[in-house]
Design a protein around this motif. Sequence first.
Motif, PDB file in Angstrom:
ATOM      1  N   CYS A 112      34.297 -37.373  -1.823  1.00 29.17           N
ATOM      2  CA  CYS A 112      33.734 -38.524  -1.104  1.00 29.17           C
ATOM      3  C   CYS A 112      34.180 -38.532   0.356  1.00 29.17           C
ATOM      4  O   CYS A 112      33.390 -38.829   1.258  1.00 29.17           O
ATOM      5  N   TRP A 113      35.451 -38.203   0.576  1.00 29.75           N
ATOM      6  CA  TRP A 113      35.971 -38.182   1.943  1.00 29.75           C
ATOM      7  C   TRP A 113      35.213 -37.174   2.794  1.00 29.75           C
ATOM      8  O   TRP A 113      34.856 -37.456   3.939  1.00 29.75           O
ATOM      9  N   ARG A 114      34.980 -36.014   2.242  1.00 25.73           N
ATOM     10  CA  ARG A 114      34.287 -34.958   2.985  1.00 25.73           C
ATOM     11  C   ARG A 114      32.882 -35.404   3.378  1.00 25.73           C
ATOM     12  O   ARG A 114      32.401 -35.105   4.477  1.00 25.73           O
ATOM     13  N   ALA A 115      32.221 -36.132   2.486  1.00 28.80           N
ATOM     14  CA  ALA A 115      30.871 -36.602   2.780  1.00 28.80           C
ATOM     15  C   ALA A 115      30.865 -37.657   3.885  1.00 28.80           C
ATOM     16  O   ALA A 115      29.958 -37.694   4.715  1.00 28.80           O
ATOM     17  N   VAL A 120      36.891 -34.456   9.855  1.00 31.42           N
ATOM     18  CA  VAL A 120      38.325 -34.696   9.709  1.00 31.42           C
ATOM     19  C   VAL A 120      38.861 -33.787   8.610  1.00 31.42           C
ATOM     20  O   VAL A 120      38.492 -33.909   7.447  1.00 31.42           O
ATOM     21  N   ARG A 121      39.730 -32.870   9.002  1.00 33.41           N
ATOM     22  CA  ARG A 121      40.330 -31.955   8.033  1.00 33.41           C
ATOM     23  C   ARG A 121      41.403 -32.691   7.228  1.00 33.41           C
ATOM     24  O   ARG A 121      42.091 -33.567   7.729  1.00 33.41           O
ATOM     25  N   PHE A 277      41.260 -43.661   3.937  1.00 33.59           N
ATOM     26  CA  PHE A 277      41.590 -42.755   2.830  1.00 33.59           C
ATOM     27  C   PHE A 277      42.258 -43.524   1.691  1.00 33.59           C
ATOM     28  O   PHE A 277      41.947 -43.303   0.513  1.00 33.59           O
ATOM     29  N   VAL A 278      43.155 -44.444   2.022  1.00 28.83           N
ATOM     30  CA  VAL A 278      43.812 -45.258   0.995  1.00 28.83           C
ATOM     31  C   VAL A 278      42.783 -46.099   0.246  1.00 28.83           C
ATOM     32  O   VAL A 278      42.856 -46.260  -0.977  1.00 28.83           O
ATOM     33  N   THR A 279      41.798 -46.631   0.975  1.00 30.52           N
ATOM     34  CA  THR A 279      40.744 -47.422   0.333  1.00 30.52           C
ATOM     35  C   THR A 279      39.964 -46.581  -0.667  1.00 30.52           C
ATOM     36  O   THR A 279      39.660 -47.034  -1.787  1.00 30.52           O
ATOM     37  N   LEU A 280      39.640 -45.349  -0.294  1.00 27.54           N
ATOM     38  CA  LEU A 280      38.951 -44.456  -1.234  1.00 27.54           C
ATOM     39  C   LEU A 280      39.802 -44.215  -2.479  1.00 27.54           C
ATOM     40  O   LEU A 280      39.286 -44.209  -3.597  1.00 27.54           O
TER      41      LEU A 280
END
Length: 288
Positions: A112-115, A120-121, A277-280
């Motif tokens: 999900c983060w990548r999408a 952002v690496r 990121f924490v929310t995800l």
Amino acid sequence: MTLRQFEYLVTVVDEGSFTRAAELLHVTQPALSHQIAALERAVGARLLDRLPRAVRLTPAGRAWLPHARAALAEAERALTAARRTAGVECGELRVATLYSLTLGVLPPVLRCWRAEHPDVRIRLFEHRHADELREAMAEGQADIALGPEPVNWVGFQQRLGVEEFVIVLPPDTPHREPIDLRALADVGWVHYAPGNGLADLVDAACADRGFQPGAAVRTEQTAAAPVLAASGLGPALVPRNIVPETFDGAVLRTDPPVRRTLVAYAHKSPDPLASAFVTLLAEAGWDA
């Protein structure tokens, strides 16, 4: 002193060798040695003992190392913050965690983060034990950590969810769920090697039920435990989220349940990107 010199010495320490560090840093060994010597002159003390087959930190080096790691991490965060302030969401988010969580919790979150943040690496720092993870975060290794609740942590901490553990047995096992761990007290287990933090969790869960599990086999690899257990080498207690849906073995819930609370933590309140990121993580849906 320069950050490059800090990076050189930290790499030598991590690799345990000037030769391997020089290869990793793409510099010659004489150039690396020259920069380390220059750093020691600036500090006014030897930081490394050069042994015939290894290097070892001196007392001054041991005192210096955590501050050097923190300085390097802060420099990387400064670069990322400047880029974000300039309106460019790029750079690197450093995440420290445990090997077992990389297997089970993180894959759907990272997808999900990548999408959502393709520029952002993510750099993962993976540890075998929660104590190692806490120590690394105390030295400033990453922007955010994902792991069990750290003992006596001072700083940001947010509860994410509860991770459930299950027993894995061969597919033809006569046991049915939910299973009481005491039913397995007299058999040899697929256990974890002492350096793996899950070894402590298994021992504690069994101790709560009045016995100490005997090890038929010990594995360093969390992912190997369910495979070995399904092959008939003994029961294994594993995180439910690492077992595939199509797994060829019996996967049994325990009664009472074996669970651990997972949190995100850091020294300071996370910046907007780390907060996203924490929310995800919190929305991942792995609560028991």
